[in-house]
Motif scaffolding. Structure first.
Motif, PDB file in Angstrom:
ATOM      1  N   TYR A   1      -8.356   7.176  -4.373  1.00  0.00           N
ATOM      2  CA  TYR A   1      -7.491   7.939  -3.481  1.00  0.00           C
ATOM      3  C   TYR A   1      -7.743   7.573  -2.014  1.00  0.00           C
ATOM      4  N   PHE A   2      -6.657   7.552  -1.217  1.00  0.00           N
ATOM      5  CA  PHE A   2      -6.737   7.208   0.201  1.00  0.00           C
ATOM      6  C   PHE A   2      -5.913   8.188   1.027  1.00  0.00           C
ATOM      7  N   ASP A   3      -6.364   8.416   2.258  1.00  0.00           N
ATOM      8  CA  ASP A   3      -5.576   9.250   3.167  1.00  0.00           C
ATOM      9  C   ASP A   3      -4.549   8.390   3.886  1.00  0.00           C
ATOM     10  N   GLU A   4      -3.824   8.978   4.820  1.00  0.00           N
ATOM     11  CA  GLU A   4      -2.750   8.257   5.503  1.00  0.00           C
ATOM     12  C   GLU A   4      -3.259   7.160   6.433  1.00  0.00           C
TER      13      GLU A   4
ATOM     14  N   TYR B   1      -3.853  13.503  -1.427  1.00  0.00           N
ATOM     15  CA  TYR B   1      -4.025  12.157  -0.882  1.00  0.00           C
ATOM     16  C   TYR B   1      -2.664  11.538  -0.582  1.00  0.00           C
ATOM     17  N   ALA B   2      -2.677  10.475   0.271  1.00  0.00           N
ATOM     18  CA  ALA B   2      -1.428   9.814   0.641  1.00  0.00           C
ATOM     19  C   ALA B   2      -1.152   8.577  -0.208  1.00  0.00           C
TER      20      ALA B   2
ATOM     21  N   TRP C   1       2.730   8.308  -0.874  1.00  0.00           N
ATOM     22  CA  TRP C   1       3.532   9.476  -0.549  1.00  0.00           C
ATOM     23  C   TRP C   1       3.967   9.372   0.902  1.00  0.00           C
ATOM     24  N   LYS C   2       5.284   9.487   1.120  1.00  0.00           N
ATOM     25  CA  LYS C   2       5.833   9.285   2.463  1.00  0.00           C
ATOM     26  C   LYS C   2       6.699  10.467   2.868  1.00  0.00           C
ATOM     27  N   ASP C   3       6.681  10.747   4.180  1.00  0.00           N
ATOM     28  CA  ASP C   3       7.529  11.825   4.699  1.00  0.00           C
ATOM     29  C   ASP C   3       8.929  11.288   4.933  1.00  0.00           C
TER      30      ASP C   3
END
Length: 399
Positions: free
Chosen positions: A71-74, A55-56, A41-43
């Motif tokens: 799952y992983f964070d940014e 999660y990112a 997931w990207k801004d």
């Protein structure tokens, strides 16, 4: 009657989330050999950012009939999703039906999620419908889930039409769940058409269901079409459930259904001058369009100042787009300044976003300076946060 499937949707919707309508983040999907291996997931600047599940990045591994998510964070560190686990293993049978979902810790072992269970299993009838959903803790024994108030959900069918949905304890006995009732029962005619729906407590006494009634009764004509819908309280008296009417009668003319509503005393209910609603339905019985008539049978407008409403549905049978119409059937603004709205739903069927539309069908800003509302929920699907965004995706307020 669509509401009766809501609990099962929340349990069974374990499909991969491949996209999310949002001005904040978008999904970047990686595939290999026809299978999704990763979603990031990207801004808008292209940086990793928390997505709709908290999660990112999520990575997928496949082994036989199992799909394992991590799952992983940014920053690339293993993190928890909104469900409260660091991963999840979903198992399907040979027909592609989900048979179990297990929640995983950082070592890939079972853990309890935020709702208080570590795994659920699902069994099916031969004709494909769900027979039993069971919840487990850290071991092999079924457990009562605190957030749900039950350990199992059992379903019975007659010719593929549900006749019973019962919430049970670990011993298979009925128990009142968190919604305040133990069972939903549907009485059918000889052609498996629903004649009534009722809610009961575990002790067999009448209970109030989520829509404010104990029993809903249907009368049908010789073609099986519903001609009357009546709502009753736990004393089997008429109730208006706070909706202003206690029953409605339906008359048919070609592809139109004329609906007239009455209060508990038998008086015709008018809503801002609307005495009758003329509806069109599709083959699934979903209302696709409705127009409003006064007591003389002439076109009129309702309390929103519109002469009709058009409905479109998503693949799950939920209303996705609502378009307001004038008395001639053309898109028109309601008295709140917009011509309809479009919703998106999360994997549990809860509304994730609502975008307000103009007469051209495009997003429009309404009073308050926003065009989109986003809804956020906790693990029990209780609404925790509502945020409002303008047409540029900038947050203008939150509640």
């Amino acid at each position: 009657m669509k509401r009766l499937t809501g609990i099962m949707i929340a349990v069974l919707c374990c499909a991969l989330v491949l996209s999310f309508a949002s001005a904040e983040v978008t999904a970047d999907t990686t595939e290999a050999n026809g299978k999704v291996t990763q979603i990031e997931w990207k801004d808008e600047a292209g940086n990793l950012a928390p997505g709709p599940e908290g999660y990112a990045r999520v990575r997928y591994a496949y082994k036989g009939n199992d799909t394992i998510e991590t799952y992983f964070d940014e920053e690339g560190v293993v993190c928890q999703s909104n469900e409260g686990s660091y991963g999840k293993k979903t198992t399907v049978d040979g027909k592609g039906r989900v048979t179990s979902v297990e929640y995983l810790d950082t070592d890939g072992k079972r853990m309890l999620n935020r709702m208080g269970y570590g795994m659920l299993t699902i069994s099916y009838y031969g004709f494909g419908e769900v027979r039993l959903v069971s919840y487990y803790g850290m071991g092999k024994r079924q457990v009562m889930v605190p957030a749900l108030g039950y350990a199992k959900v059992f379903n019975e069918y007659s010719y593929k039409t549900m006749t019973l949905r019962e919430f049970q304890d670990v011993n298979g006995k009925p128990v009142d769940g968190a919604q305040g009732y133990a069972s939903v029962k549907q009485k059918l005619d000889k052609k498996s058409r629903v004649l009534s729906i009722r809610y009961d407590h575990a002790n067999g006494k009448p209970a109030i269901g989520p829509d404010g009634w104990f029993r809903c009764k249907f009368e049908r004509d010789d073609q099986g079409r519903i001609t009357k819908v009546e709502y009753q309280d736990t004393d089997e008296n008429l109730t208006d459930r706070g909706a202003g009417y206690a029953w409605e009668e339906r008359e048919y003319d070609g592809d139109l259904v004329y609906v007239t509503r009455y209060d508990k005393s038998g008086n015709k209910v008018t809503d801002g001058g609307v005495a009758t609603i003329a509806r069109k339905e599709n083959e699934e019985g979903q209302v696709t369009e409705e127009h409003f008539l006064d007591e003389d049978g002439k076109n009129t407008v309702n309390n929103l100042g519109v002469g009709g409403i058009r409905y479109e549905y998503d693949h799950g049978g939920r209303i996705e787009t609502v378009t307001y119409l004038d008395t001639e059937g053309k898109p028109a603004n309601c008295n709140k300044g917009y011509a309809g709205y479009r919703d998106t739903a999360d994997e549990d069927g809860a509304t994730a976003t609502r975008t307000y539309l103009g007469t051209d069908g495009l997003a429009t800003e309404i009073a308050g300076g926003y065009s989109e509302v986003r809804y956020f929920y906790d693990a029990t699907k209780t609404l925790t946060d509502t945020r409002y965004y303008d047409s540029n995706g900038t947050q203008v307020k939150a509640e």
